[in-house]
Each structure stands twice: as C-alpha cells, then as structure tokens.
Design an enzyme around this catalytic site. Structure first.
Site, PDB file in Angstrom:
ATOM      1  N   LYS A 206       0.441   6.308 -15.755  1.00  0.00           N
ATOM      2  CA  LYS A 206       1.773   6.333 -16.639  1.00  0.00           C
ATOM      3  C   LYS A 206       2.719   5.337 -16.140  1.00  0.00           C
ATOM      4  O   LYS A 206       3.489   4.698 -17.143  1.00  0.00           O
ATOM      5  CB  LYS A 206       2.403   7.762 -16.421  1.00  0.00           C
ATOM      6  CG  LYS A 206       3.830   7.972 -17.347  1.00  0.00           C
ATOM      7  CD  LYS A 206       4.383   9.397 -17.317  1.00  0.00           C
ATOM      8  CE  LYS A 206       5.448   9.410 -17.842  1.00  0.00           C
ATOM      9  NZ  LYS A 206       6.355  10.719 -17.592  1.00  0.00           N
TER      10      LYS A 206
ATOM     11  N   TYR B 137       0.229   7.987 -11.907  1.00  0.00           N
ATOM     12  CA  TYR B 137       0.240   6.477 -11.684  1.00  0.00           C
ATOM     13  C   TYR B 137      -0.135   5.706 -12.823  1.00  0.00           C
ATOM     14  O   TYR B 137       0.478   4.625 -13.104  1.00  0.00           O
ATOM     15  CB  TYR B 137      -0.771   6.295 -10.289  1.00  0.00           C
ATOM     16  CG  TYR B 137       0.053   6.691  -9.037  1.00  0.00           C
ATOM     17  CD1 TYR B 137       1.221   6.393  -8.446  1.00  0.00           C
ATOM     18  CD2 TYR B 137      -0.483   7.788  -8.475  1.00  0.00           C
ATOM     19  CE1 TYR B 137       1.744   6.388  -7.532  1.00  0.00           C
ATOM     20  CE2 TYR B 137       0.216   8.404  -7.186  1.00  0.00           C
ATOM     21  CZ  TYR B 137       1.134   7.516  -6.861  1.00  0.00           C
ATOM     22  OH  TYR B 137       1.751   7.993  -5.669  1.00  0.00           O
TER      23      TYR B 137
ATOM     24  N   ASN C 194      -7.600  14.954  -8.029  1.00  0.00           N
ATOM     25  CA  ASN C 194      -6.022  15.230  -8.322  1.00  0.00           C
ATOM     26  C   ASN C 194      -5.776  14.299  -9.780  1.00  0.00           C
ATOM     27  O   ASN C 194      -4.979  13.299  -9.762  1.00  0.00           O
ATOM     28  CB  ASN C 194      -5.303  14.628  -7.299  1.00  0.00           C
ATOM     29  CG  ASN C 194      -3.883  14.945  -7.196  1.00  0.00           C
ATOM     30  OD1 ASN C 194      -3.547  15.257  -8.286  1.00  0.00           O
ATOM     31  ND2 ASN C 194      -3.064  14.760  -5.988  1.00  0.00           N
TER      32      ASN C 194
ATOM     33  N   ALA D 261      -2.187  13.344 -10.266  1.00  0.00           N
ATOM     34  CA  ALA D 261      -1.546  12.293  -9.749  1.00  0.00           C
ATOM     35  C   ALA D 261      -2.028  11.022 -10.310  1.00  0.00           C
ATOM     36  O   ALA D 261      -1.435   9.847 -10.440  1.00  0.00           O
ATOM     37  CB  ALA D 261      -1.867  12.182  -8.236  1.00  0.00           C
TER      38      ALA D 261
ATOM     39  N   HIS E  54      -4.732   4.915  -2.889  1.00  0.00           N
ATOM     40  CA  HIS E  54      -6.093   5.937  -2.968  1.00  0.00           C
ATOM     41  C   HIS E  54      -5.475   7.250  -3.524  1.00  0.00           C
ATOM     42  O   HIS E  54      -4.305   8.036  -2.965  1.00  0.00           O
ATOM     43  CB  HIS E  54      -6.532   6.063  -1.796  1.00  0.00           C
ATOM     44  CG  HIS E  54      -7.258   4.938  -1.145  1.00  0.00           C
ATOM     45  ND1 HIS E  54      -6.757   3.983  -0.493  1.00  0.00           N
ATOM     46  CD2 HIS E  54      -8.576   4.656  -1.395  1.00  0.00           C
ATOM     47  CE1 HIS E  54      -7.560   2.881  -0.489  1.00  0.00           C
ATOM     48  NE2 HIS E  54      -8.695   3.242  -0.919  1.00  0.00           N
TER      49      HIS E  54
ATOM     50  N   TYR F 261       0.800  -1.197  -0.013  1.00  0.00           N
ATOM     51  CA  TYR F 261      -0.080  -0.150   0.049  1.00  0.00           C
ATOM     52  C   TYR F 261       0.945   1.203   0.219  1.00  0.00           C
ATOM     53  O   TYR F 261       1.625   1.349   0.892  1.00  0.00           O
ATOM     54  CB  TYR F 261      -0.937   0.056   1.143  1.00  0.00           C
ATOM     55  CG  TYR F 261      -1.779   1.094   1.303  1.00  0.00           C
ATOM     56  CD1 TYR F 261      -2.974   0.900   0.271  1.00  0.00           C
ATOM     57  CD2 TYR F 261      -1.635   2.556   1.739  1.00  0.00           C
ATOM     58  CE1 TYR F 261      -3.778   2.277   0.234  1.00  0.00           C
ATOM     59  CE2 TYR F 261      -2.435   3.385   1.759  1.00  0.00           C
ATOM     60  CZ  TYR F 261      -3.475   3.715   0.846  1.00  0.00           C
ATOM     61  OH  TYR F 261      -4.322   4.540   0.765  1.00  0.00           O
TER      62      TYR F 261
END
Length: 132
Positions: free
Chosen positions: A98, A96, A89, A92, A84, A44
C-alpha cells in the site's frame, strides 16, 4: 519489517499514554551498502511496531512515512528501502505494498526459529522510480 511485531511493551492505554509520556510505537532501520546494487546505500527496515491498543489509527504508516521522508530529505545517496516479511504475514505484505513497496523475491529458510521459515523481500525505490 513486520508492522506490529516486536512491540515495545504491553498493556492498556493509560493516562500517561494520552499525555505522550510513553512510546506507543517505534521504527528501527539501518543503512547498508548493498553488494547487489554495486555498493550503493540502502535503507533496511528492521521493524515497525505499534502497541495493540493503538493499531489501525495510522501510526505505523506515519512511522514508515517519517522514516522514508527523512531519508529522502537528508540522505539523497540512499537509493532503495528494503525489508523482509514472513511469507504468512499477509497483513504486513499488504501494508508495505500500500506504501509502494514491491515483492522482489522469496528467501527460503530466512527465519530460523519460526514457521513458516520463508520470507519475502520487499523494496521501494527512493530515487524517484518504482521498485528496483
């Protein structure tokens, strides 16, 4: 899991920073047993943060790839990375995606003290597949 959120400090880059005496970025993660995965272990990602003057230089990507690479190399029992991100956003979320993460669900009212309160869950298979 938001890149740039939760920065470890503030200020302009100084001589000490160029010499590597002060951290300019960090990644924090934990291992969890996932009930939705039959108790298998997942990584996580709590946060990735890079000080503003150092952003857009690939440091966040390097931190993420180092964490994922370390888990893949030394913890083969870890099958999935999960995090999460606040629904608003988009930077962000794109970051992620990408790096191979996929949005798997939206959780309403995940955040209690910020608006919007909803989060998306992103996942990356560490077992050789893509997604969940």
């Amino acid at each position: 899991g938001d890149p740039g959120e939760g920065d470890p400090g503030e200020g302009d880059p100084g001589e000490g920073d160029r010499r590597g005496t002060r951290p300019v970025g960090a990644v924090a993660c934990r291992l969890e047993k996932a009930p939705d995965l039959g108790g298998q272990v997942l990584l996580y990602i709590i946060t990735i943060g890079v000080l503003a003057p150092y952003r857009n230089a690939g440091l966040g990507a390097a931190l993420l790839e180092k964490a994922l690479g370390t888990v893949r190399e030394f913890l083969p029992e870890v099958v999935l990375a999960r995090l999460h991100v606040q629904v608003s956003n988009t930077d962000a979320i794109r970051f992620y995606e990408k790096h191979g993460f996929k949005v798997v669900e939206t959780v309403e009212n995940y955040y209690l003290r910020t608006e919007p309160r909803h989060a998306v869950v992103l996942e990356l298979s560490l077992a050789g597949g893509d997604g969940r």
